[in-house]
Design an enzyme around this catalytic site. Sequence first.
Site, PDB file in Angstrom:
ATOM      1  N   ASP A 186      -4.017   2.713   2.418  1.00 51.65           N
ATOM      2  CA  ASP A 186      -3.311   2.246   3.351  1.00 51.65           C
ATOM      3  C   ASP A 186      -4.538   2.681   4.531  1.00 51.65           C
ATOM      4  O   ASP A 186      -5.382   3.329   4.263  1.00 51.65           O
ATOM      5  CB  ASP A 186      -2.075   2.835   3.784  1.00 51.65           C
ATOM      6  CG  ASP A 186      -1.059   2.065   4.750  1.00 51.65           C
ATOM      7  OD1 ASP A 186      -1.732   1.446   5.566  1.00 51.65           O
ATOM      8  OD2 ASP A 186       0.041   2.294   5.072  1.00 51.65           O
TER       9      ASP A 186
HETATM   10  C1  BGC Z   1       0.604   0.021   7.641  1.00 49.84           C
HETATM   11  C2  BGC Z   1       0.187  -1.021   6.927  1.00 49.84           C
HETATM   12  C3  BGC Z   1      -0.838  -2.029   7.218  1.00 49.84           C
HETATM   13  C4  BGC Z   1      -2.005  -1.324   7.670  1.00 49.84           C
HETATM   14  C5  BGC Z   1      -2.856  -2.311   8.230  1.00 49.84           C
HETATM   15  C6  BGC Z   1      -0.716   0.468   8.240  1.00 49.84           C
HETATM   16  O1  BGC Z   1      -0.343   1.400   9.299  1.00 49.84           O
HETATM   17  O2  BGC Z   1       1.245   1.162   7.069  1.00 49.84           O
HETATM   18  O3  BGC Z   1       1.275  -1.632   6.189  1.00 49.84           O
HETATM   19  O4  BGC Z   1      -0.913  -3.170   6.437  1.00 49.84           O
HETATM   20  O5  BGC Z   1      -1.456  -0.475   8.745  1.00 49.84           O
HETATM   21  O6  BGC Z   1      -2.438  -2.721   9.426  1.00 49.84           O
END
Ligand code: BGC
Length: 871
Positions: free
Chosen positions: A277
Amino acid sequence: MVLAVLLSLSTLAVGAAIDKRAVPAGYVAAPSYPAPHGGWVPEWTDSFQKAAKVVSGLTLAEKTNITAGTGIFMGRCVGNTGSALRAGIPQLCLQDGPLGVRNTDHNTAFPAGITIGATFDKDLMRRRGEAIGEEFRGKGVNVYLGPSVGPLGRKPKGGRNWEGFGADPVLQAYGAALTVEGVQSKGVIATIKHWVGNEQEKYRMYSIIQEGISSNIDDRTLHELYAWPFAEGVRAGVGSAMIAYNAVNGSACSQNSYLINNILKDELGFQGFVMSDWLAQISGVPSALAGLDMSMPGDINTVPLVTAQSYWMYEYSRAILNGSVPVDRLDDSVTRILAAWYQMGQDNNYPEPNFSTNTQDAEGDLYPGAAPGSPKGVVNEFVDVQADHAVVAKEIARDAITLLKNVNSTLPLSLKASLKIFGTDAEKNPDGINACTDQGCNKGTLGMGWGSGSARYPYIDSPIDGFKKRGANYSFYNSDSFPSNSNPSTNDVAVVFVTADSGENYITVEGNNGDRDSSKLNLWHNGDDLIKDVAAKFSNVVVIVHTVGPVLLEQWHDLPSVKAVLFAHLPGQEAGDSLMQVLYGDVSPSGHLPYTVPKSEDDYPTSVSLVSDVVLVQPQDTFTEGLYVDYRHFNKEGITPRYAFGHGLSYTTFSFSSATITPVTKLTSTPPTRPAKGSTPTYSTKIPAASEAYWPDNFNAIFRYKYSFLAKSDADAAAKIGNSTQKYPYPAGYSNVQKAGVAAGGAQGGNPALFDVAYDISVVVKNTGKTSGKSVAQLYVQFPTGISFDTPIIQLRDFEKTKELAPGESQTVKLRVTRKDLSVWDVVSQNWIVPNVSGDYGIWIGDASDTLNLRCGTKAATCVGGQTSPV
Ligand code: BGC
């Protein structure tokens, strides 16, 4: 250093009673090495062969470049990998979010995951996925950052539950698998996320002062609840998976070898690539060894733009040269990434990104993270990808609408009804429909929650737009306080719009830090007061709720003038006409609750409360309720909710009869032996030449951009260590010898025998009322009595929505239960076992979890109607 001190503090109390500082005894993240090589299932063989061929010709710097992002704000998409252009491998564009292309224009804002969950309609789930896939492809996105099935919805106040499909693993599983199939049928790589246990927003991330929250999950619960939807996503062939920010059993998901290597890549047979993530990676070598394949967005987790560093890229090149990470680990990661690219056909004329997630302007910084020195250029080409997707979006928004209460057939409304409409949710945000970044406010019609899971609205068809278009006879009071000028008359129908919102932790809305920590399960904006005030003056009140999840209705639900209540969930852009079609009876409502609506927050186990007030040490969130979340808990404790999981009324009535149950595959207590792993590409273990990572001469580097090259001196120094006798201090339990594979594995999703159909079930659903409508047949399994495993009284295992049935019309609905549906995860044998092969399983069918009156028994293979519902 600080982290080291914290780590030692947090481990001091191992074995103590559950507290907020230490992972309790028994919750273990066992080491599991090495990372299994991908490519061993037949469905992926061709793609792996193609990928391996390319990988064998790449230099070290090209390989490490592919495994990481170029840095935050270093490209048009939220994630942009490095390329290997010499070999024809472009940068990959990774973009949110689950309900549509985020931060762009001319896109569709689809209904959220929770809304498609509420339709209980597999066909719509698949069609939504296809439409989403077309939009991501049209914008040139290689990797769709969805679907989300973690959080599962364990915590009713959890901020991101609405991105997923409902508080049940099987509902989540169908949502995930059908989204994956739909999206990938358009050549876009889907990403199942967040693996795993990301059940609350607060404390989710690691920082220099505090470790991320540890979700402490026992092995059986992990398998039977949280991993279940991931298994189905993998079975559907998902090309990528995103790890969660949090830790599980004390070990950060980004480097939890048990979760990635053992469960995801081995037992579940995941062949794609595992990404972090955003800024969730907390180390270089350990994460690589634990099976992480891609670092996103490429930076280290602390103050990324300031330090401009990466755990991978150049550090990964160094780690290969100095022998810390075996070369085959890197080769496997790159091969997995390229195999997913080939698997979706992206080597064949795939469009390049034509939008920028960073700005809505036509021109701007190509790399905003490099500002002020970034080169500039065209970044948004305003490509319209909407096609006719509004049609499916509206159908979903409409068929999700869940009618909870409808006294005296108050609904449907007659077109002549004199309406008094209350609540700001009925009309668009006066500041603009996209006034708040990532929808980080709750103003006007609530079509989605906030955060990375949001999209910009191309338009909102608001409820008021809908009433206008209908030519309804209405007055609208655009306020959340009861106005003094509404002139109540006995013939009026008052329609009250109320909301509850939540989202992702990086934005706080009205005191809610993502989770509903401030609003709790209450309606926002004093919605309860508005309804009570309206109900005091009007005698026919209809309440319409746009909500991310369960809310408390108790203050007003039973007031005599509150005649009808419906949840319109999060409809996306199509909030208006979809609602009108139901309110005015063009169609009967056919949505069902994808979660339980309680009477009180105290109805839940205390272990699903939000963890709060933990300073400096690692917050511990121990899933002591085990399998007993949502309806499983209510049923066990005998707590009558306000509305049960699966509840949803129609304007008509249905009967379920003439059911049959047919044994298909004879059950055995353990599944037949798994197939052996197929062959995987062979990788060299020889450390490459340092020159493969040298900075090229005359290279024009962009400020803060992440590169995989090393200065010659650094590369040579690393290679010297690699070629010496010095050995990297590998973690306990480390080995680099590929394993045969666990008993429960064998194919994508697990041992393929788990998905053998054990029983086919059919049931005749008949419309017994006077209006057309669709019904949902829900199938719940009750395990036989006398088994040695404690199992929830009933568990959803299948469902099917009927077509629209005219009055008197019937449809035979086909359902099935698989071996896995009738199994429990046995932690001792580490396998799925059928606890009593000849026992009498109850296969209960009905249209809500608390109205199951038809029971098929596996022992006699007969079905009997008119039974008392088991809960
Ligand atoms: C989120 C993800 C997301 C990623 C990219 C993160 O903060 O938890 O779900 O895909 O950011 O934006």
